[in-house]
Design a protein around this motif. Sequence first.
Motif, PDB file in Angstrom:
ATOM      1  N   GLN A 117     103.799  34.350  24.605  1.00  0.00           N
ATOM      2  CA  GLN A 117     102.408  34.068  24.983  1.00  0.00           C
ATOM      3  C   GLN A 117     101.801  32.990  24.095  1.00  0.00           C
ATOM      4  N   ALA A 118     102.149  32.981  22.820  1.00  0.00           N
ATOM      5  CA  ALA A 118     101.635  31.953  21.917  1.00  0.00           C
ATOM      6  C   ALA A 118     102.125  30.574  22.360  1.00  0.00           C
ATOM      7  N   GLY A 119     103.385  30.496  22.737  1.00  0.00           N
ATOM      8  CA  GLY A 119     103.937  29.226  23.223  1.00  0.00           C
ATOM      9  C   GLY A 119     103.253  28.759  24.495  1.00  0.00           C
ATOM     10  N   ALA A 120     103.001  29.692  25.420  1.00  0.00           N
ATOM     11  CA  ALA A 120     102.312  29.338  26.668  1.00  0.00           C
ATOM     12  C   ALA A 120     100.880  28.880  26.387  1.00  0.00           C
ATOM     13  N   LEU A 121     100.197  29.601  25.507  1.00  0.00           N
ATOM     14  CA  LEU A 121      98.831  29.212  25.150  1.00  0.00           C
ATOM     15  C   LEU A 121      98.823  27.844  24.490  1.00  0.00           C
ATOM     16  N   LEU A 122      99.749  27.618  23.569  1.00  0.00           N
ATOM     17  CA  LEU A 122      99.826  26.335  22.872  1.00  0.00           C
ATOM     18  C   LEU A 122     100.033  25.195  23.870  1.00  0.00           C
ATOM     19  N   GLY A 123     100.914  25.391  24.814  1.00  0.00           N
ATOM     20  CA  GLY A 123     101.154  24.364  25.834  1.00  0.00           C
ATOM     21  C   GLY A 123      99.900  24.076  26.645  1.00  0.00           C
ATOM     22  N   SER A 124      99.192  25.119  27.023  1.00  0.00           N
ATOM     23  CA  SER A 124      97.951  24.940  27.795  1.00  0.00           C
ATOM     24  C   SER A 124      96.898  24.214  26.965  1.00  0.00           C
ATOM     25  N   LEU A 125      96.748  24.606  25.714  1.00  0.00           N
ATOM     26  CA  LEU A 125      95.759  23.963  24.851  1.00  0.00           C
ATOM     27  C   LEU A 125      96.110  22.503  24.596  1.00  0.00           C
ATOM     28  N   GLN A 126      97.398  22.209  24.457  1.00  0.00           N
ATOM     29  CA  GLN A 126      97.821  20.818  24.264  1.00  0.00           C
ATOM     30  C   GLN A 126      97.478  19.967  25.489  1.00  0.00           C
ATOM     31  N   ARG A 127      97.681  20.513  26.693  1.00  0.00           N
ATOM     32  CA  ARG A 127      97.333  19.778  27.917  1.00  0.00           C
ATOM     33  C   ARG A 127      95.832  19.532  27.996  1.00  0.00           C
ATOM     34  N   ILE A 128      95.050  20.562  27.681  1.00  0.00           N
ATOM     35  CA  ILE A 128      93.588  20.405  27.702  1.00  0.00           C
ATOM     36  C   ILE A 128      93.158  19.372  26.673  1.00  0.00           C
ATOM     37  N   ALA A 129      93.706  19.465  25.467  1.00  0.00           N
ATOM     38  CA  ALA A 129      93.343  18.519  24.406  1.00  0.00           C
ATOM     39  C   ALA A 129      93.721  17.094  24.797  1.00  0.00           C
ATOM     40  N   GLU A 130      94.869  16.917  25.404  1.00  0.00           N
ATOM     41  CA  GLU A 130      95.315  15.585  25.825  1.00  0.00           C
ATOM     42  C   GLU A 130      94.396  15.025  26.913  1.00  0.00           C
ATOM     43  N   ARG A 131      94.130  15.815  27.921  1.00  0.00           N
ATOM     44  CA  ARG A 131      93.335  15.332  29.062  1.00  0.00           C
ATOM     45  C   ARG A 131      91.854  15.179  28.755  1.00  0.00           C
ATOM     46  N   SER A 132      91.363  15.902  27.766  1.00  0.00           N
ATOM     47  CA  SER A 132      89.946  15.820  27.404  1.00  0.00           C
ATOM     48  C   SER A 132      89.654  14.728  26.382  1.00  0.00           C
ATOM     49  N   GLY A 133      90.706  14.149  25.816  1.00  0.00           N
ATOM     50  CA  GLY A 133      90.520  13.151  24.768  1.00  0.00           C
ATOM     51  C   GLY A 133      90.523  13.758  23.375  1.00  0.00           C
ATOM     52  N   GLY A 134      90.559  15.076  23.291  1.00  0.00           N
ATOM     53  CA  GLY A 134      90.549  15.745  22.001  1.00  0.00           C
ATOM     54  C   GLY A 134      91.781  15.456  21.162  1.00  0.00           C
ATOM     55  N   MET A 135      92.933  15.306  21.802  1.00  0.00           N
ATOM     56  CA  MET A 135      94.163  15.036  21.055  1.00  0.00           C
ATOM     57  C   MET A 135      94.105  13.668  20.396  1.00  0.00           C
ATOM     58  N   ALA A 136      93.533  12.686  21.091  1.00  0.00           N
ATOM     59  CA  ALA A 136      93.396  11.345  20.507  1.00  0.00           C
ATOM     60  C   ALA A 136      92.484  11.403  19.286  1.00  0.00           C
ATOM     61  N   LEU A 137      91.405  12.165  19.375  1.00  0.00           N
ATOM     62  CA  LEU A 137      90.501  12.308  18.231  1.00  0.00           C
ATOM     63  C   LEU A 137      91.208  12.983  17.060  1.00  0.00           C
ATOM     64  N   LEU A 138      91.958  14.022  17.355  1.00  0.00           N
ATOM     65  CA  LEU A 138      92.692  14.748  16.317  1.00  0.00           C
ATOM     66  C   LEU A 138      93.738  13.845  15.662  1.00  0.00           C
ATOM     67  N   SER A 139      94.520  13.154  16.472  1.00  0.00           N
ATOM     68  CA  SER A 139      95.596  12.302  15.962  1.00  0.00           C
ATOM     69  C   SER A 139      95.082  11.148  15.116  1.00  0.00           C
ATOM     70  N   SER A 140      93.901  10.646  15.447  1.00  0.00           N
ATOM     71  CA  SER A 140      93.349   9.507  14.709  1.00  0.00           C
ATOM     72  C   SER A 140      92.400   9.940  13.592  1.00  0.00           C
ATOM     73  N   ARG A 141      92.348  11.236  13.323  1.00  0.00           N
ATOM     74  CA  ARG A 141      91.464  11.791  12.289  1.00  0.00           C
ATOM     75  C   ARG A 141      90.009  11.419  12.571  1.00  0.00           C
ATOM     76  N   ARG A 142      89.626  11.520  13.835  1.00  0.00           N
ATOM     77  CA  ARG A 142      88.261  11.160  14.218  1.00  0.00           C
ATOM     78  C   ARG A 142      87.464  12.350  14.753  1.00  0.00           C
ATOM     79  N   LEU A 143      87.900  13.557  14.409  1.00  0.00           N
ATOM     80  CA  LEU A 143      87.145  14.731  14.817  1.00  0.00           C
ATOM     81  C   LEU A 143      85.785  14.675  14.133  1.00  0.00           C
ATOM     82  N   ARG A 144      84.764  15.034  14.873  1.00  0.00           N
ATOM     83  CA  ARG A 144      83.421  15.061  14.313  1.00  0.00           C
ATOM     84  C   ARG A 144      82.898  16.481  14.335  1.00  0.00           C
ATOM     85  N   GLN A 145      82.020  16.740  13.401  1.00  0.00           N
ATOM     86  CA  GLN A 145      81.439  18.074  13.300  1.00  0.00           C
ATOM     87  C   GLN A 145      80.622  18.356  14.563  1.00  0.00           C
ATOM     88  N   PRO A 146      80.841  19.542  15.176  1.00  0.00           N
ATOM     89  CA  PRO A 146      80.089  19.864  16.401  1.00  0.00           C
ATOM     90  C   PRO A 146      78.595  20.004  16.133  1.00  0.00           C
TER      91      PRO A 146
END
Length: 157
Positions: A128-157
Amino acid sequence: MKPAPPDEDLVLLFAAIAAATSDEVMRRVDKAGHGDLRPSHGYVFQHLIPGPVKVRELAERLGITAQGASKAVTELEELGYVRRRVAGDDQRNRLVELTERGWAAVEAGRTARAAVNRRIRALLGEEQAGALLGSLQRIAERSGGMALLSSRRLRQP
């Protein structure tokens, strides 16, 4: 349109999980000797890990004013996590960098996140952890969140 109940609202569930896991990480960081840190300090640290930066550049990366970045740096400097040093031969330009204590806090944060990750994986089980991780990675990629994370550009909510 009727709103989804909180336990079916993905955005609220993401926010609740983020808050709970952040709190757990901060408790662990506190136990590691860094109880004077706040989650917002991590947003500053993420930009110092690659190397020293000017306050103006730090402000830009954080999406805040130079005055706001300078205030954060002063606070972290007083706590012993960062220092300013002259940038090359130009006395007017100062670079901000992590101190030994700052690097220890970064390591404490990494260790804390690893422990929280292990706890969540144990709670869910590996499949289940692997399935959740895969789903979260897809959401992060499609939402632009992964690009922010990878470039160290996360901002405080």
